[in-house]
Motif scaffolding. Sequence first.
Motif, PDB file in Angstrom:
ATOM      1  N   MET A 176       0.830  -1.203   0.000  1.00  0.00           N
ATOM      2  CA  MET A 176       0.000   0.000   0.000  1.00  0.00           C
ATOM      3  C   MET A 176       0.863   1.250   0.000  1.00  0.00           C
ATOM      4  SD  MET A 176      -2.978  -1.072   2.662  1.00  0.00           S
ATOM      5  CE  MET A 176      -4.276   0.118   2.473  1.00  0.00           C
ATOM      6  N   ILE A 177       1.937   1.201   0.820  1.00  0.00           N
ATOM      7  CA  ILE A 177       2.820   2.364   0.888  1.00  0.00           C
ATOM      8  C   ILE A 177       3.498   2.563  -0.471  1.00  0.00           C
ATOM      9  CG2 ILE A 177       4.783   3.384   2.102  1.00  0.00           C
ATOM     10  CD1 ILE A 177       2.380   3.038   3.847  1.00  0.00           C
ATOM     11  N   ALA A 178       3.881   1.428  -1.097  1.00  0.00           N
ATOM     12  CA  ALA A 178       4.540   1.522  -2.392  1.00  0.00           C
ATOM     13  C   ALA A 178       3.615   2.170  -3.419  1.00  0.00           C
ATOM     14  CB  ALA A 178       4.948   0.127  -2.863  1.00  0.00           C
ATOM     15  N   LEU A 179       2.323   1.790  -3.369  1.00  0.00           N
ATOM     16  CA  LEU A 179       1.360   2.362  -4.302  1.00  0.00           C
ATOM     17  C   LEU A 179       1.215   3.862  -4.068  1.00  0.00           C
ATOM     18  CD1 LEU A 179      -0.797   1.949  -6.452  1.00  0.00           C
ATOM     19  CD2 LEU A 179      -2.419   1.467  -4.637  1.00  0.00           C
ATOM     20  N   LEU A 180       1.172   4.242  -2.776  1.00  0.00           N
ATOM     21  CA  LEU A 180       1.059   5.657  -2.442  1.00  0.00           C
ATOM     22  C   LEU A 180       2.259   6.422  -2.978  1.00  0.00           C
ATOM     23  CD1 LEU A 180      -0.528   7.794  -0.901  1.00  0.00           C
ATOM     24  CD2 LEU A 180       0.802   7.244   1.113  1.00  0.00           C
ATOM     25  N   LYS A 181       3.468   5.835  -2.775  1.00  0.00           N
ATOM     26  CA  LYS A 181       4.691   6.500  -3.243  1.00  0.00           C
ATOM     27  C   LYS A 181       4.664   6.649  -4.753  1.00  0.00           C
ATOM     28  CE  LYS A 181       8.249   5.476   0.186  1.00  0.00           C
ATOM     29  NZ  LYS A 181       9.083   4.329   0.588  1.00  0.00           N
ATOM     30  N   ARG A 182       4.224   5.578  -5.426  1.00  0.00           N
ATOM     31  CA  ARG A 182       4.178   5.610  -6.887  1.00  0.00           C
ATOM     32  C   ARG A 182       3.256   6.719  -7.369  1.00  0.00           C
ATOM     33  NH1 ARG A 182       0.057   3.785  -9.874  1.00  0.00           N
ATOM     34  NH2 ARG A 182       0.404   3.373 -12.078  1.00  0.00           N
ATOM     35  N   ASP A 183       2.056   6.798  -6.740  1.00  0.00           N
ATOM     36  CA  ASP A 183       1.100   7.809  -7.175  1.00  0.00           C
ATOM     37  C   ASP A 183       1.625   9.214  -6.925  1.00  0.00           C
ATOM     38  OD1 ASP A 183      -0.656   6.117  -8.205  1.00  0.00           O
ATOM     39  OD2 ASP A 183      -2.177   6.279  -6.644  1.00  0.00           O
ATOM     40  N   LEU A 184       2.264   9.403  -5.771  1.00  0.00           N
ATOM     41  CA  LEU A 184       2.775  10.733  -5.458  1.00  0.00           C
ATOM     42  C   LEU A 184       3.897  11.106  -6.417  1.00  0.00           C
ATOM     43  CD1 LEU A 184       2.775  10.704  -1.570  1.00  0.00           C
ATOM     44  CD2 LEU A 184       1.168  11.747  -3.138  1.00  0.00           C
ATOM     45  N   THR A 185       4.792  10.144  -6.685  1.00  0.00           N
ATOM     46  CA  THR A 185       5.888  10.418  -7.612  1.00  0.00           C
ATOM     47  C   THR A 185       5.336  10.786  -8.983  1.00  0.00           C
ATOM     48  OG1 THR A 185       6.937   8.585  -6.470  1.00  0.00           O
ATOM     49  CG2 THR A 185       8.144   9.562  -8.289  1.00  0.00           C
ATOM     50  N   LEU A 186       4.360  10.007  -9.436  1.00  0.00           N
ATOM     51  CA  LEU A 186       3.761  10.281 -10.743  1.00  0.00           C
ATOM     52  C   LEU A 186       3.162  11.682 -10.764  1.00  0.00           C
ATOM     53  CD1 LEU A 186       1.929   7.060 -11.898  1.00  0.00           C
ATOM     54  CD2 LEU A 186       3.757   8.287 -13.041  1.00  0.00           C
ATOM     55  N   ALA A 187       2.439  12.035  -9.699  1.00  0.00           N
ATOM     56  CA  ALA A 187       1.772  13.338  -9.675  1.00  0.00           C
ATOM     57  C   ALA A 187       2.794  14.459  -9.732  1.00  0.00           C
ATOM     58  CB  ALA A 187       0.923  13.456  -8.418  1.00  0.00           C
ATOM     59  N   VAL A 188       3.915  14.301  -8.993  1.00  0.00           N
ATOM     60  CA  VAL A 188       4.915  15.365  -8.952  1.00  0.00           C
ATOM     61  C   VAL A 188       5.667  15.443 -10.269  1.00  0.00           C
ATOM     62  CG1 VAL A 188       7.017  16.135  -7.842  1.00  0.00           C
ATOM     63  CG2 VAL A 188       5.156  15.217  -6.471  1.00  0.00           C
ATOM     64  N   ARG A 189       6.104  14.277 -10.798  1.00  0.00           N
ATOM     65  CA  ARG A 189       6.963  14.317 -11.988  1.00  0.00           C
ATOM     66  C   ARG A 189       6.177  14.649 -13.243  1.00  0.00           C
ATOM     67  NH1 ARG A 189      10.729   9.536 -10.423  1.00  0.00           N
ATOM     68  NH2 ARG A 189      11.727  10.517  -8.641  1.00  0.00           N
ATOM     69  N   ALA A 190       4.914  14.197 -13.311  1.00  0.00           N
ATOM     70  CA  ALA A 190       4.161  14.443 -14.534  1.00  0.00           C
ATOM     71  C   ALA A 190       3.821  15.923 -14.658  1.00  0.00           C
ATOM     72  CB  ALA A 190       2.876  13.616 -14.538  1.00  0.00           C
ATOM     73  N   GLY A 191       3.846  16.645 -13.537  1.00  0.00           N
ATOM     74  CA  GLY A 191       3.571  18.074 -13.590  1.00  0.00           C
ATOM     75  C   GLY A 191       2.117  18.332 -13.890  1.00  0.00           C
TER      76      GLY A 191
END
Lengths: 241, 218
Positions: free
Chosen positions: B1-16
């Motif tokens: 679950m934490i990994a999924l959260l990290k993935r989503d946050l990373t995507l949101a930040v990097r995708a701009g």
Amino acid sequence: MSIWEYANPKKFIATTTPLVPWLLWGAIAILTVGLIWGFFFTPDDVRQGSTVKIFYLHVPSAMMAINVWIMMLIASLVWLVRRHHVSALAAKAAAPIGIVMTLIALFTGAVWGQPMWGTWWAWDPRLTSFLILFLFYLGYTALWAAIEDPDTAADLTSVLCIVGSVFAVLSRYAVNFWNQGLHQPASLSLDKEENVADVFWYPALVCIAGFVLLFVALVLMRTASEIRLRRMRALEARMRS
Amino acid sequence: MIALLKRDLTLAVRAGGGFGLGLAFFLIVIVLVPFGVGPEAEVLARIAPGMLWVAALLAALLSLDRIFALDFEDGSLPLLATSPLPLEGVALMKGVAHWVTTGLPLTIAAPLLGFLLNLSPSAYLWLLGSLALGTPALSMIGTFGAAVTVGLKRGGLLMSLLVLPLYVPTLIFGSEAVRRGAGGFDATIPMLMVAGITLGCFALLPFAAAAALRVNLR
């Protein structure tokens, strides 16, 4: 012999088709009696004069607006649990009737409110919750219209109906908290103490019975036509392939 | 679950785009309000609590359709559904990720925008508190709405029709808390109600969202 036999669409249509004219004419007769009784044979209210007579349309339609949603909730639950298509179609068929009932209640309320409160609309808790209920109905029918696959549509609208019911109740009490209202408290409850006088109460009961019958007849008719529509779609699909 | 959260946050930040867009929308709506109602300070102070809440709500609505749509299009949503993590957990984490990327920035930015609307000084704490407690509920309700409409081609408009009525209780209690704060009263009761709605949403809506996702992935 159980009630689930009627979940068979063929049996459903065969049973309800002869019933519909009886229900429809019964509703018309009862409504005629109730409305004429209410409009012409009851005294005017002491303070409200003859405007009180819109009561005979306002109260039944408002009750039905809520009851239709409850019926849709039950039908949705039956669909989710037992996967009877007739149940899902009945919920779909009931929604537009609910919209019309909500509109009648809002409209007659506005017509009544104008001479009584001096305003067509006030942000009163009951009025506001009805407006919110109207929005819920709109969302529900829009979701039905937006999805092509009938089973997906039935599933998603059922889930929406359940979640929406929880939030509708929540909104009802939240609105109470937000504003105190002009609307009088419930005039028809089972607790006889707080009811209106019997002269108004009996014709109102007749009108409510008429609205219930009308709703049942319309839902049966619309459900049967939804079933036929789905059969036609199935036939068309088969002919094309 | 934490990994999924990290993935989503990373995507949101990097995708701009997604990250700052809601915030910019919030700012623009608040800037537009004085143009609409006139610049008198008392008028603005009176409507500030409600306007801040409505604007925050619309800004949260703006980014809802991204929650599942991108994953649905590139096929990672079916993968998530077949992973050992239950779909309810996926829905919950999606809601949390949406809150971190929109609700949290909105909450932090809201007091600054309160200055623009001449919000009364006693209300700032309540504004911060009610948004911090209330925006998670907005994100979770929105996750449910996104889950229902994920399979549709033009689901965005339909989703706002479905989601906005569900926002009513949160909005009522949230803005009432700020209004009471602005009037110098104790706003504990509406705050508790907002907290209750949020907790209820997090407890129940992941199940509804997961049920809707299962239907859409069928």
